[in-house]
Design an enzyme around this catalytic site. Structure first.
Site, PDB file in Angstrom:
ATOM      1  N   GLY A 103      38.554  22.521  32.516  1.00 42.86           N
ATOM      2  CA  GLY A 103      39.030  22.366  33.897  1.00 42.86           C
ATOM      3  C   GLY A 103      37.942  22.451  34.953  1.00 42.86           C
ATOM      4  O   GLY A 103      38.206  22.196  36.130  1.00 42.86           O
ATOM      5  N   ARG A 125      28.189  24.231  42.801  1.00 43.57           N
ATOM      6  CA  ARG A 125      29.252  24.632  43.720  1.00 43.57           C
ATOM      7  C   ARG A 125      28.635  24.928  45.084  1.00 43.57           C
ATOM      8  O   ARG A 125      27.430  25.159  45.212  1.00 43.57           O
ATOM      9  CB  ARG A 125      29.944  25.925  43.239  1.00 43.57           C
ATOM     10  CG  ARG A 125      30.699  25.786  41.940  1.00 43.57           C
ATOM     11  CD  ARG A 125      31.977  24.989  42.122  1.00 43.57           C
ATOM     12  NE  ARG A 125      32.728  24.912  40.884  1.00 43.57           N
ATOM     13  CZ  ARG A 125      32.512  24.018  39.922  1.00 43.57           C
ATOM     14  NH1 ARG A 125      31.533  23.120  40.050  1.00 43.57           N
ATOM     15  NH2 ARG A 125      33.262  24.002  38.836  1.00 43.57           N
ATOM     16  N   SER A 175      41.993  24.441  49.504  1.00 51.25           N
ATOM     17  CA  SER A 175      40.878  24.642  48.577  1.00 51.25           C
ATOM     18  C   SER A 175      40.182  23.326  48.280  1.00 51.25           C
ATOM     19  O   SER A 175      40.812  22.257  48.257  1.00 51.25           O
ATOM     20  CB  SER A 175      41.475  25.217  47.293  1.00 51.25           C
ATOM     21  OG  SER A 175      40.607  25.038  46.224  1.00 51.25           O
ATOM     22  N   TYR A 186      47.365  25.550  39.910  1.00 54.15           N
ATOM     23  CA  TYR A 186      46.891  26.185  41.144  1.00 54.15           C
ATOM     24  C   TYR A 186      46.488  25.112  42.169  1.00 54.15           C
ATOM     25  O   TYR A 186      46.938  25.125  43.312  1.00 54.15           O
ATOM     26  CB  TYR A 186      45.696  27.111  40.840  1.00 54.15           C
ATOM     27  CG  TYR A 186      44.869  27.410  42.063  1.00 54.15           C
ATOM     28  CD1 TYR A 186      45.319  28.325  43.007  1.00 54.15           C
ATOM     29  CD2 TYR A 186      43.663  26.750  42.306  1.00 54.15           C
ATOM     30  CE1 TYR A 186      44.588  28.577  44.156  1.00 54.15           C
ATOM     31  CE2 TYR A 186      42.925  26.988  43.451  1.00 54.15           C
ATOM     32  CZ  TYR A 186      43.393  27.902  44.370  1.00 54.15           C
ATOM     33  OH  TYR A 186      42.668  28.128  45.510  1.00 54.15           O
ATOM     34  N   LYS A 217      48.120  23.760  46.018  1.00 54.49           N
ATOM     35  CA  LYS A 217      47.402  23.557  47.287  1.00 54.49           C
ATOM     36  C   LYS A 217      47.632  22.128  47.801  1.00 54.49           C
ATOM     37  O   LYS A 217      47.868  21.928  48.994  1.00 54.49           O
ATOM     38  CB  LYS A 217      45.906  23.841  47.115  1.00 54.49           C
ATOM     39  CG  LYS A 217      45.598  25.312  46.859  1.00 54.49           C
ATOM     40  CD  LYS A 217      46.043  26.205  48.016  1.00 54.49           C
ATOM     41  CE  LYS A 217      45.865  27.675  47.766  1.00 54.49           C
ATOM     42  NZ  LYS A 217      46.441  28.525  48.806  1.00 54.49           N
TER      43      LYS A 217
HETATM   44  C1  UD1 Z   1      37.840  27.667  41.473  1.00 54.82           C
HETATM   45  C2  UD1 Z   1      38.378  26.592  42.353  1.00 54.82           C
HETATM   46  C3  UD1 Z   1      38.517  27.085  43.773  1.00 54.82           C
HETATM   47  C4  UD1 Z   1      39.368  28.323  43.789  1.00 54.82           C
HETATM   48  C5  UD1 Z   1      38.699  29.372  42.949  1.00 54.82           C
HETATM   49  C6  UD1 Z   1      39.605  30.588  42.951  1.00 54.82           C
HETATM   50  C7  UD1 Z   1      37.699  24.398  41.603  1.00 54.82           C
HETATM   51  C8  UD1 Z   1      36.705  23.310  41.750  1.00 54.82           C
HETATM   52  N1  UD1 Z   1      37.496  25.460  42.360  1.00 54.82           N
HETATM   53  O1  UD1 Z   1      36.487  27.829  41.785  1.00 54.82           O
HETATM   54  O2  UD1 Z   1      39.151  26.111  44.544  1.00 54.82           O
HETATM   55  O3  UD1 Z   1      39.521  28.782  45.107  1.00 54.82           O
HETATM   56  O4  UD1 Z   1      38.547  28.884  41.619  1.00 54.82           O
HETATM   57  O5  UD1 Z   1      39.464  31.383  41.855  1.00 54.82           O
HETATM   58  O6  UD1 Z   1      38.651  24.331  40.861  1.00 54.82           O
HETATM   59  N2  UD1 Z   1      30.990  30.346  35.870  1.00 54.82           N
HETATM   60  C9  UD1 Z   1      30.227  30.703  34.766  1.00 54.82           C
HETATM   61  N3  UD1 Z   1      30.548  31.867  34.136  1.00 54.82           N
HETATM   62  C10 UD1 Z   1      31.574  32.675  34.521  1.00 54.82           C
HETATM   63  C11 UD1 Z   1      32.345  32.302  35.651  1.00 54.82           C
HETATM   64  C12 UD1 Z   1      32.027  31.111  36.304  1.00 54.82           C
HETATM   65  O7  UD1 Z   1      29.301  30.016  34.389  1.00 54.82           O
HETATM   66  O8  UD1 Z   1      31.827  33.697  33.879  1.00 54.82           O
HETATM   67  C13 UD1 Z   1      30.660  29.107  36.570  1.00 54.82           C
HETATM   68  C14 UD1 Z   1      31.798  28.101  36.560  1.00 54.82           C
HETATM   69  O9  UD1 Z   1      31.698  27.273  35.435  1.00 54.82           O
HETATM   70  C15 UD1 Z   1      31.539  27.372  37.879  1.00 54.82           C
HETATM   71  C16 UD1 Z   1      30.908  28.405  38.768  1.00 54.82           C
HETATM   72  O10 UD1 Z   1      30.442  29.431  37.912  1.00 54.82           O
HETATM   73  O11 UD1 Z   1      30.598  26.346  37.660  1.00 54.82           O
HETATM   74  C17 UD1 Z   1      31.881  28.991  39.766  1.00 54.82           C
HETATM   75  O12 UD1 Z   1      33.040  29.409  39.071  1.00 54.82           O
HETATM   76  P1  UD1 Z   1      34.183  30.270  39.791  1.00 54.82           P
HETATM   77  O13 UD1 Z   1      33.571  31.359  40.562  1.00 54.82           O
HETATM   78  O14 UD1 Z   1      35.197  30.608  38.748  1.00 54.82           O
HETATM   79  O15 UD1 Z   1      34.809  29.283  40.857  1.00 54.82           O
HETATM   80  P2  UD1 Z   1      35.358  27.788  40.694  1.00 54.82           P
HETATM   81  O16 UD1 Z   1      35.921  27.579  39.350  1.00 54.82           O
HETATM   82  O17 UD1 Z   1      34.325  26.856  41.178  1.00 54.82           O
END
Ligand code: UD1
Length: 343
Positions: A300, A234, A128, A153, A157
């Site tokens: 986080g 992202r 990841s 998590y 990895k």
């Molecule tokens: C994270 C991990 C990734 C992992 C994945 C699995 C990191 C950098 N990445 O991805 O390696 O495989 O989880 O679950 O740790 N967001 C919102 N509102 C929401 C949900 C998300 O604004 O309700 C935003 C988050 O703040 C982020 C983006 O959307 O900026 C993507 O979030 P998400 O889809 O949860 O993935 P990551 O956290 O990037």
């Protein structure tokens, strides 16, 4: 005779899409292994329907060594293992670290032991982008520094990668490809297979599609980051592009294209997309306005991460087929399938 590929976590989101790509390549016989702790048997039925094919399914837990080994012993010589099976919710891992360390590491250790004992010399591992943490320089390359893990998590990895590297040093004839995924999203273009988070989803795209049908409420986590619109960046990548890279990694190992025992590849598009841009892309393809609120930062979260993917393109001959619009449209189609047919 086609080569045998064992896919662990085969009923999961990326595993199930990879089964399709492996089967459709025409070169491989797949064996699907899953404990169905965070996935459904219907996902495998959907794969069978899409590919119009049958394959062996082993229902077992990789942490239960005896049961698992006894089932694997019955399938005959395996040529390649693709190991997806793992827990993957960042927030949950913070609340329950022991569950994550036990599940993700014991399963990996048992599987490597099986490979050692049975001389299965080709291993593909799901890693990841979270291993890069808050990177100093973007885009990240495979040689960017590995920062202290932000969650248990992410640590599983990082540790998984290290375990594989040490394992290979002790067994010179064994090889591995480690694939570092950025943010896999979207669904099979047929709209008949996608991500089905059991319980409440944590990831952005399932939350967007659930919000669009009125089953969730999207909150944007923070709009005061130092980015072009204040929201996190992202690298969203279509799940079928990720799945296809696993077929290429399998070919790469079986054709002895690897220059070292362990080969690392970033799997991302190379494009950084903000949360608000992702929402806009969804609104455009779904032709609707999404109701969402701007909320506090999520603990986080890294500010920004996106990939330098040159190595995968050059060495694996990886071609990215799908755009952010394809990702959003296929996810939306899948959400409607779930609504109409159930899973
Ligand atoms: C994270 C991990 C990734 C992992 C994945 C699995 C990191 C950098 N990445 O991805 O390696 O495989 O989880 O679950 O740790 N967001 C919102 N509102 C929401 C949900 C998300 O604004 O309700 C935003 C988050 O703040 C982020 C983006 O959307 O900026 C993507 O979030 P998400 O889809 O949860 O993935 P990551 O956290 O990037």
């Amino acid at each position: 005779m086609s080569k045998k590929v064992l896919v662990t976590g085969a009923a999961g989101y990326i595993g199930s899409h990879t089964l399709i790509e492996l089967i459709e390549s025409g070169a491989y016989e797949v064996i699907a292994l899953d404990n169905f702790s965070n996935s459904t048997k219907q996902a495998l039925e959907r794969v069978k329907k899409i590919t119009n094919s049958e394959f062996k399914v082993l229902e077992t837990d990789l942490c239960n060594k005896e049961h698992c080994f006894s089932l694997l012993d019955k399938v005959g010589k395996i040529d390649v293992v693709i190991h997806f099976a793992a827990l993957k919710a960042v927030g949950e891992s913070v609340l329950n670290p022991l569950q994550y360390y036990t599940n993700n590491l014991v399963s990996l250790l048992n599987l490597l032991e099986y490979c050692k004992v049975n001389q299965i010399t080709n291993f593909v591992f799901s890693s990841s982008c979270s291993i890069y943490g808050n990177a100093d320089e973007l885009p990240v390359t495979e040689t960017s520094p590995i920062k202290k893990a932000e969650s248990p998590y992410a640590n599983t990895k990082q540790m998984g990668e290290e375990i594989i590297e040490h394992f290979l040093k002790s067994l010179p004839q064994h090889n591995a490809v480690i694939l570092r995924y950025f943010n896999p999203v979207g669904a099979h273009l047929s709209g008949q297979l996608g991500e089905y988070p059991l319980g409440k989803p944590n990831n952005l795209v399932p939350i967007i599609t659930q919000t669009a049908i009125g089953k969730n409420n999207l909150t944007v986590f923070g709009n005061d980051y130092d980015t072009r619109d204040g929201t996190c960046i992202r690298d969203y990548i279509h799940v079928s592009d990720i799945a296809n890279a696993h077929v290429l990694a399998t070919n790469f190992l079986l054709n002895n294209k690897n220059e070292s025992q362990v080969s690392l590849f970033n799997l991302g598009t190379g494009n950084g997309v903000t949360v608000l841009e992702a929402i806009t892309a969804f609104e455009k393809v779904a032709k609707l306005k999404l109701k969402y609120t701007l909320g506090a930062r999520r603990a986080g979260d890294v500010v920004a991460v996106y990939a330098n993917n040159n190595l995968a393109i050059k060495k694996l001959n990886w071609k990215i087929k799908y755009s952010i619009n394809d990702m959003m449209l296929s996810a939306w189609k899948w959400q409607q399938t779930i609504e109409n047919d159930g899973i």
